[in-house]
Design a protein around this motif. Sequence first.
Motif, mmCIF file in Angstrom:
data_model
loop_
_atom_site.group_PDB
_atom_site.id
_atom_site.type_symbol
_atom_site.label_atom_id
_atom_site.label_comp_id
_atom_site.label_asym_id
_atom_site.label_seq_id
_atom_site.Cartn_x
_atom_site.Cartn_y
_atom_site.Cartn_z
ATOM 1 N N HIS A 253 -70.228 -51.098 4.265
ATOM 2 C CA HIS A 253 -69.897 -50.965 2.849
ATOM 3 C C HIS A 253 -68.384 -51.016 2.638
ATOM 4 O O HIS A 253 -67.879 -51.716 1.761
ATOM 5 C CB HIS A 253 -70.491 -49.660 2.303
ATOM 6 N N HIS B 9 -66.175 -54.216 0.703
ATOM 7 C CA HIS B 9 -65.255 -54.016 -0.419
ATOM 8 C C HIS B 9 -63.838 -54.446 -0.072
ATOM 9 O O HIS B 9 -63.046 -54.759 -0.951
ATOM 10 C CB HIS B 9 -65.289 -52.561 -0.895
ATOM 11 N N HIS C 172 -75.091 -54.968 -3.007
ATOM 12 C CA HIS C 172 -75.557 -53.606 -3.295
ATOM 13 C C HIS C 172 -77.061 -53.583 -3.554
ATOM 14 O O HIS C 172 -77.742 -52.616 -3.208
ATOM 15 C CB HIS C 172 -74.774 -53.003 -4.465
ATOM 16 N N ASN D 33 -64.801 -45.878 -0.631
ATOM 17 C CA ASN D 33 -65.819 -46.808 -0.131
ATOM 18 C C ASN D 33 -66.301 -46.492 1.278
ATOM 19 O O ASN D 33 -67.400 -46.869 1.657
ATOM 20 C CB ASN D 33 -65.285 -48.244 -0.151
ATOM 21 N N PHE E 202 -75.050 -41.777 -4.757
ATOM 22 C CA PHE E 202 -74.610 -43.177 -4.678
ATOM 23 C C PHE E 202 -75.765 -44.099 -5.074
ATOM 24 O O PHE E 202 -75.593 -45.065 -5.817
ATOM 25 C CB PHE E 202 -74.153 -43.493 -3.247
ATOM 26 N N HIS F 88 -76.180 -46.588 -8.206
ATOM 27 C CA HIS F 88 -76.367 -48.023 -7.974
ATOM 28 C C HIS F 88 -77.734 -48.518 -8.419
ATOM 29 O O HIS F 88 -77.912 -49.698 -8.679
ATOM 30 C CB HIS F 88 -76.069 -48.386 -6.519
HETATM 31 CU CU CU Z 1 -69.978 -50.507 -3.156
#
Ligand code: CU
Length: 708
Positions: A206, A210, A244, A394, A403, A407
């Motif tokens: 992850h 990013h 994601h 992140n 999280f 998401h």
């Molecule tokens: Cu992310």
Amino acid sequence: MSLYRLNVFSLQRGLLKIENNGMMKFSYKKMMKISFNYGLTKNLNNLSKGGVGFRELYDANPLQKQFSDILFDRADEPATASSWNTFDEKDSLLEDELIRGYYKLANANKNTSVKTVLDQAEKDVKTKDPRLVHQVLMRFARTYTDAKQLRLRVPPLILRAPKSTKPKQRPILSPGPMIGVPGKTPENKEDLLEYWREDPNLNEHHEKWHLVYGKNRVDDPNNVGDEKKYLWKDRQGELFIYMHRQIMARYFAERLSVGLPDVKTLDNYSEEIPEGYDASDVAGFESRPAGLKLRDIPDFSTVQNLADARDRLIKTIDQGYFDDVSNSKSIKTEGSIESLDLLGIAIEAGITETTYKNYDAALWGTNYVAFHNNGHIMISLIKEGQNRGVMGDNKTACRDPVFYRWHRYVDDLFVRYQSKLPPNNYNDVPEVHISNQDVALVFKDKIEAIKELTKRTDIEPKVQEWGESHIDDIFKHNISTLETKLKTRSLQLEGDDQPTEIQYLFPREWYYFFRVKNPTKKEANVTFRVFIVPTQFEHQFNRYIEVDKFQRTIKANSETLITRDCDRSSVVSQPPKKTPEELDDNAAIDDEDDTDEDVDYSDYCECGWPFHLVLPRGNSDGLPFKLVVFLSSGELDKIESVRKCGSLSFCGSQQLAGKYPDSKEMGYPFNRPLTNGNLKDTFGNMKNAAIKEIKVKFVSDFPEFTKA
Ligand SMILES: [Cu+2]
């Protein structure tokens, strides 16, 4: 260490000494040339392609050491509420400013570019916010040509920030159906998924994504600060959603595996969040107590602003165009890849004037604020008077159950949009056939012919040969149950008395066999798109897990057996990491085939889903899944066939502004709702698609193919 290795290192040291005196630039290509005279080419080639672990490079290469030491410096330091934050728009401007400074410094010192920037960063990390300096230095190493040629490696996250990366040191609950079993159900049921959420490699995936794809606009290192020369990451917004979504699809399946209820979306901001996150073992971050509500954050934003941003996105999706630009054809939300991308950007980080200009909009309206990013910040500061929680970074955000609630909402917005778009038109599929009986899975350890082999270049032709001579058996007696287990590795981290125990999921490795018919008189270039979905979720198109995507040529008028190693997966960071040593180190790039293809080693190579999590855990009865194989036209798709490093589906192009390697919408053909919400109604009658019922079983042990 072999004598050859020692030779390589002394040679490397010698070269570096020269470089440090400013007389000669250190480059692997030059080393290759020099080494030829020493008869060391093969070994050096291994080294340059990454055949050596991070620790060895650290000791052998002073620039690698300096680079790493800067990244180690202050890495676990606690973040305050006002520390530099990657999710904050204002802080993002500071990042742009600092990286421009580094590019300029490097450009002005052409012969010692990297060394000069490292010296500057070494000072900066002591005086500026270390998070900012780390972020910028990692980006510099990935984007600046001289730095890329040095193949500097970002140290693995577990070594870089060990105290905020190592999983909680407490035993993981035993296998089996766990919910409601006396003595086995933890106080906080969410803890059942710690083995997954706290996995260091998952968190590194992850973080790295990013870093590689974090911004849709980046500076061209050679034209610093020139607005007209900005580089645009192709389809960054669309990939933000898709990458994601794939984490979410896997998390949904993981929850089902252990018997947890579905993820509840976080859409009501005045409701308390019942599940907390205990970060007492996560250095540098605060716990998020259970039962808190979002609150207004002074000097940042309010809950009302977040709600307004949410409502504006919904309005945009439902009305079919972005606000204030209804005259502009290019950014209507009509379903082109461009509009998918722009909506992804709007949801993730907001749309600013520069983005509008890039999309050639006739008229620019008002900014869309950074909805997803602001949510991260507000959740991470949910407790008044406390410093930042893990959602504000992140590299730690995936550890917190919230999280996935956040998401889920982000993804549901995109589902709302995709559900409005016209369905896929399958007129362009190739005339090749695959039936439900033409898909087989075989455990690698069951294939006698490859038992003693370790090299991919030896294994692949043997599997093909074995498959062709056992073809009837394979399709009659193939397995329909895949397996996973939990393993433990132990890692001694610097400064710790006790070794860190890391428990991690691992799959029993398998081969796919596909029998494909091409009845036409023309050879066909075909893209194989392979997905799995828990049968319970098969009606939801956003819950299909991509397990592979690759191209092959099918001869005219033939039936062809296609074999595919599970570890080549398009989502998995290549080359796959399997042994405990590999899991806590950087990947070594395969150097078995003698292609001349030049791989720019960088943290780009570390981007991608970890191999050991390629399958959801499943349960001890065998959790039912559907495996779907969809064949599309390779001529039209334009995907890459071989990927030496990183992940084809998640990491895009190695070039800063290169094209994403698939011309179809991400997730295709699961980029639209299914016909009647039904898998069979959608693909059941298509000759280029196959559906196989499988199970994923969580077991206590199985024979392993890759020897540590
Ligand atoms: Cu992310």
